[in-house]
Design a protein around this motif. Structure first.
Motif, PDB file in Angstrom:
ATOM      1  N   GLU A  17       0.826  -1.199   0.000  1.00 49.93           N
ATOM      2  CA  GLU A  17       0.000   0.000   0.000  1.00 49.93           C
ATOM      3  C   GLU A  17       0.860   1.249   0.000  1.00 49.93           C
ATOM      4  O   GLU A  17       0.555   2.227  -0.652  1.00 49.93           O
ATOM      5  CB  GLU A  17      -0.923  -0.002   1.215  1.00 49.93           C
ATOM      6  CG  GLU A  17      -2.248  -0.651   0.907  1.00 49.93           C
ATOM      7  CD  GLU A  17      -3.084  -0.835   2.140  1.00 49.93           C
ATOM      8  OE1 GLU A  17      -4.273  -0.562   2.067  1.00 49.93           O
ATOM      9  OE2 GLU A  17      -2.529  -1.250   3.170  1.00 49.93           O
ATOM     10  N   ILE A  18       1.944   1.180   0.757  1.00 49.13           N
ATOM     11  CA  ILE A  18       2.852   2.320   0.787  1.00 49.13           C
ATOM     12  C   ILE A  18       3.443   2.527  -0.600  1.00 49.13           C
ATOM     13  O   ILE A  18       3.511   3.638  -1.105  1.00 49.13           O
ATOM     14  CB  ILE A  18       4.000   2.073   1.778  1.00 49.13           C
ATOM     15  CG1 ILE A  18       3.449   1.907   3.181  1.00 49.13           C
ATOM     16  CG2 ILE A  18       5.000   3.199   1.700  1.00 49.13           C
ATOM     17  CD1 ILE A  18       3.280   3.172   3.940  1.00 49.13           C
ATOM     18  N   ARG A  19       3.849   1.420  -1.224  1.00 48.12           N
ATOM     19  CA  ARG A  19       4.478   1.547  -2.532  1.00 48.12           C
ATOM     20  C   ARG A  19       3.508   2.195  -3.505  1.00 48.12           C
ATOM     21  O   ARG A  19       3.871   3.060  -4.272  1.00 48.12           O
ATOM     22  CB  ARG A  19       4.910   0.166  -3.037  1.00 48.12           C
ATOM     23  CG  ARG A  19       5.909   0.268  -4.147  1.00 48.12           C
ATOM     24  CD  ARG A  19       6.611  -1.055  -4.376  1.00 48.12           C
ATOM     25  NE  ARG A  19       7.263  -1.548  -3.176  1.00 48.12           N
ATOM     26  CZ  ARG A  19       7.160  -2.804  -2.744  1.00 48.12           C
ATOM     27  NH1 ARG A  19       6.419  -3.666  -3.402  1.00 48.12           N
ATOM     28  NH2 ARG A  19       7.778  -3.194  -1.660  1.00 48.12           N
ATOM     29  N   ARG A  20       2.267   1.772  -3.414  1.00 45.90           N
ATOM     30  CA  ARG A  20       1.260   2.352  -4.299  1.00 45.90           C
ATOM     31  C   ARG A  20       1.147   3.849  -4.038  1.00 45.90           C
ATOM     32  O   ARG A  20       1.051   4.660  -4.931  1.00 45.90           O
ATOM     33  CB  ARG A  20      -0.088   1.688  -4.036  1.00 45.90           C
ATOM     34  CG  ARG A  20      -0.703   1.143  -5.294  1.00 45.90           C
ATOM     35  CD  ARG A  20      -2.070   0.623  -5.003  1.00 45.90           C
ATOM     36  NE  ARG A  20      -2.087  -0.793  -4.729  1.00 45.90           N
ATOM     37  CZ  ARG A  20      -2.611  -1.328  -3.649  1.00 45.90           C
ATOM     38  NH1 ARG A  20      -3.129  -0.571  -2.706  1.00 45.90           N
ATOM     39  NH2 ARG A  20      -2.613  -2.623  -3.486  1.00 45.90           N
TER      40      ARG A  20
ATOM     41  N   MET B  16       6.894   7.941   4.712  1.00 46.90           N
ATOM     42  CA  MET B  16       5.454   7.725   4.680  1.00 46.90           C
ATOM     43  C   MET B  16       5.087   6.553   5.571  1.00 46.90           C
ATOM     44  O   MET B  16       4.100   6.569   6.288  1.00 46.90           O
ATOM     45  CB  MET B  16       4.989   7.421   3.254  1.00 46.90           C
ATOM     46  CG  MET B  16       5.254   8.520   2.279  1.00 46.90           C
ATOM     47  SD  MET B  16       4.015   9.819   2.362  1.00 46.90           S
ATOM     48  CE  MET B  16       2.588   8.941   1.809  1.00 46.90           C
ATOM     49  N   GLN B  17       5.923   5.524   5.499  1.00 47.24           N
ATOM     50  CA  GLN B  17       5.657   4.321   6.284  1.00 47.24           C
ATOM     51  C   GLN B  17       5.732   4.638   7.777  1.00 47.24           C
ATOM     52  O   GLN B  17       4.895   4.204   8.554  1.00 47.24           O
ATOM     53  CB  GLN B  17       6.677   3.249   5.918  1.00 47.24           C
ATOM     54  CG  GLN B  17       6.165   1.851   6.160  1.00 47.24           C
ATOM     55  CD  GLN B  17       6.885   0.841   5.277  1.00 47.24           C
ATOM     56  OE1 GLN B  17       7.850   1.172   4.600  1.00 47.24           O
ATOM     57  NE2 GLN B  17       6.432  -0.389   5.288  1.00 47.24           N
ATOM     58  N   GLU B  18       6.758   5.442   8.113  1.00 42.00           N
ATOM     59  CA  GLU B  18       6.898   5.865   9.505  1.00 42.00           C
ATOM     60  C   GLU B  18       5.652   6.617   9.963  1.00 42.00           C
ATOM     61  O   GLU B  18       5.129   6.378  11.048  1.00 42.00           O
ATOM     62  CB  GLU B  18       8.084   6.820   9.655  1.00 42.00           C
ATOM     63  CG  GLU B  18       9.384   6.152   9.997  1.00 42.00           C
ATOM     64  CD  GLU B  18      10.532   7.132   9.827  1.00 42.00           C
ATOM     65  OE1 GLU B  18      10.348   8.333  10.139  1.00 42.00           O
ATOM     66  OE2 GLU B  18      11.603   6.710   9.363  1.00 42.00           O
ATOM     67  N   ALA B  19       5.205   7.538   9.101  1.00 46.35           N
ATOM     68  CA  ALA B  19       4.035   8.346   9.453  1.00 46.35           C
ATOM     69  C   ALA B  19       2.831   7.450   9.696  1.00 46.35           C
ATOM     70  O   ALA B  19       2.124   7.593  10.690  1.00 46.35           O
ATOM     71  CB  ALA B  19       3.734   9.344   8.332  1.00 46.35           C
ATOM     72  N   ALA B  20       2.637   6.493   8.795  1.00 49.64           N
ATOM     73  CA  ALA B  20       1.491   5.597   8.920  1.00 49.64           C
ATOM     74  C   ALA B  20       1.617   4.754  10.183  1.00 49.64           C
ATOM     75  O   ALA B  20       0.668   4.589  10.941  1.00 49.64           O
ATOM     76  CB  ALA B  20       1.397   4.709   7.690  1.00 49.64           C
TER      77      ALA B  20
END
Ligand SMILES: Nc1ncnc2c1ncn2[C@@H]1O[C@H](COP(=O)(O)OP(=O)(O)OP(=O)(O)O)[C@@H](O)[C@H]1O
Ligand SMILES: [Mg+2]
Lengths: 226, 282
Positions: A17-20, B16-20
């Motif tokens: 999902e992140i990659r998307r 972004m991953q960290e934020a999520a």
């Protein structure tokens, strides 16, 4: 609580999902930019016309060089030829400088016009990056079309003009490929280089307006009344 | 700023991953209060003049409440909207969304929050003019990374919910003000937010259309349990609100519960506020 949450891992988003999230916006940014360029065609054409003129001039000069070499005029009087070239070189550089101020101001205007839209997009979760991309893609689209048209028109005008003056048999002597038999630049080489120059110039000119758009605070952008 | 933009996408992905990772579990927490503000001040600098737009606003808003923020023009409603929505930073004080202090969030986390936790509605609708109704509704889903098929389905479902399914392919300028606001409401709901923030959602609409929008918001509030916080001049809002927060000169002048709210009384209060005094409610 929300629908989106149900599909997520305990860590939050899944890797995919992140990659998307990262990759989709490129294509989406392209789609949105394409919309802006085509829907505001009049405005885009005005911006693209400065690129068009500069690249047309550049390509005309390049074609002239090829024609002069093909007719042998270049060898008859190398000094005069070199002097002419030097003059044109400065004209081209000047033309490109004027062109880039044109692009910068046109895009800055388009940023100002779109303050509220930019603010809204930020409210909807757009990262600064996405805004930058949108403007860069827009500039490169206009750069590409302006440059292509400019290069074609510039080359045609010069080819026809040289043909009328020196006879159209001259065309047969022009090296049409990327390179000439002697290893110099050929027609296609000049063409590609001219188009590339136009595109790169547009992208570089767009950096300032794109950054300005991205740096806008959402609250300020939304406040402006237009 | 420039550094961030040049960041390789690998690193961006990580951010972004960290934020999520950080926000997702926090937003999951079911605290009674979805929004809390603590002594929020906002001072704008206009040249050398300081404008004290908020002077210590402390508020607790419960999950699922329908809140109207009322007050005269220039009292600070929009400023408060910006603070709660994470669109601007307070000069002093704190804003908590789901018990997360907004001041602690970086740009990525704020974008995440704006995208998924809050839906925004504006007086001027603010649809993206070059996009169709459906594209406008699905835009926040693009930012949330929802796959295309799901975007289309959910977008159509939302448009159907606001009664505009058959207009999905229309551009904003082909829609009336009320219809544009419906699209904007559908867009605000795109990622199933916990909060809908509205700044004068009926300000540009006529009486009847405004009423329909208010009713739609109330229905959504009841159906989905979404908290609605609306800054407004519109006294029609009072009927549907659980609480009305009156502000004046950047301070909370009075908070009224549903049981005590009567429109006539509210009219009097507003009149009095305009004149700068604060009467008891009859
Ligand atoms: N960006 C800004 N810069 C300077 N002053 C501002 C800014 N935003 C708001 N203000 C000032 O802060 C005060 C509160 O403004 P705000 O927009 O919050 O009022 P409001 O209650 O929303 O009014 P209205 O009902 O007219 O929308 C006003 O005095 C306004 O002039
Ligand atoms: Mg306002």
């Amino acid at each position: 609580m929300t629908r989106a949450r149900g599909s997520m891992t305990a860590f939050g988003l899944t890797r995919e999902e992140i990659r998307r999230q990262i990759q989709l916006p490129w294509s989406e940014a392209f789609r949105i930019s394409w919309r802006y360029v085509t829907i505001r065609l009049g405005r885009s054409l005005v911006t693209a016309s400065t690129i068009f003129l500069s690249v047309a001039f550049l390509m005309a000069v390049c074609t002239m060089i090829l024609a002069a070499k093909a007719t042998g005029h270049a060898e008859e009087d190398p000094q005069a030829f070199a002097a002419t070239l030097a003059r044109y070189k400065w004209s081209v550089i000047l033309g490109f400088m004027i062109c880039s101020t044109g692009i910068v101001s046109a895009l800055l205007m388009s940023v100002t016009e779109r303050f509220r839209e930019i603010g809204t997009m930020k409210c909807l979760g757009a990262l600064d990056n996405f805004i930058v991309r949108m403007f860069l893609i827009e500039a490169s689209l206009m750069g590409l079309f302006g440059s292509l048209a400019g290069a074609i028109v510039g080359a045609l005008i010069m080819l026809v003009w040289a043909g009328i003056r020196e006879g159209f048999s001259l065309w047969a002597k022009i090296p049409w490929g990327v390179k000439s038999a002697t290893g110099d630049w050929g027609f296609l080489g000049y063409f590609i280089a001219s188009v590339l120059a136009g595109v790169i110039l547009s992208i570089v000119s767009a950096i300032i307006p794109a950054n300005r758009a991205a740096k806008l605070q959402a609250a300020d952008a939304l406040r402006t009344e237009i | 700023m420039a550094m961030e933009q040049m960041m390789p996408s690998g690193e961006m992905q990580e951010r972004m991953q960290e934020a999520a990772k950080k926000l997702e579990p926090m937003m999951e927490q079911v605290s009674e209060f979805v929004v809390r503000t603590r002594d929020v001040h906002k001072i704008y600098l206009m040249g050398k003049v300081e404008v004290h737009a908020l002077r210590g606003v402390t508020l607790d808003i419960k999950r699922g409440e329908y809140i109207s923020i009322m007050g005269p023009s220039g009292s600070g409603k929009s400023t408060l909207f910006n603070m709660i929505g994470g669109l601007d930073k307070p000069t002093a004080g704190s804003v908590y969304i789901n018990e997360v202090d907004l001041a602690q969030l970086d740009a990525y986390e704020l974008a995440w929050l704006r995208c998924r936790t809050i839906g925004y509605i504006f007086q001027t609708f603010n649809l993206i003019p070059v996009m169709t109704a459906l594209e406008n509704v699905t835009l926040p889903m693009i930012f949330a990374g929802v796959p295309e098929d799901e975007r289309r389905d959910r977008g159509m479902e939302l448009l159907r919910r606001v009664g505009l399914a058959e207009r999905w392919n229309h551009k904003p300028f082909e829609l009336s003000g009320g219809q544009q606001q419906r699209v904007a409401i559908a867009r605000a709901l795109a990622n199933d937010p916990a909060i809908i923030l509205a700044d004068e959602p009926t300000g540009n609409l006529d009486l009847k259309t405004g009423k329909e929008i208010i009713e739609l918001l109330k229905e959504l509030n009841q159906e989905k349990g979404v908290t609605i916080i609306s800054a407004t001049h519109d006294l029609k809002m009072i009927d549907v609100s659980d609480r009305v927060i009156w502000i004046r000169d950047g301070q909370i002048a009075r908070i009224e519960d549903r049981s005590k709210i009567r429109v006539e009384a509210a009219l009097e209060v507003e009149e009095a506020l305009m004149e700068g005094e604060l009467p008891d409610i009859p």
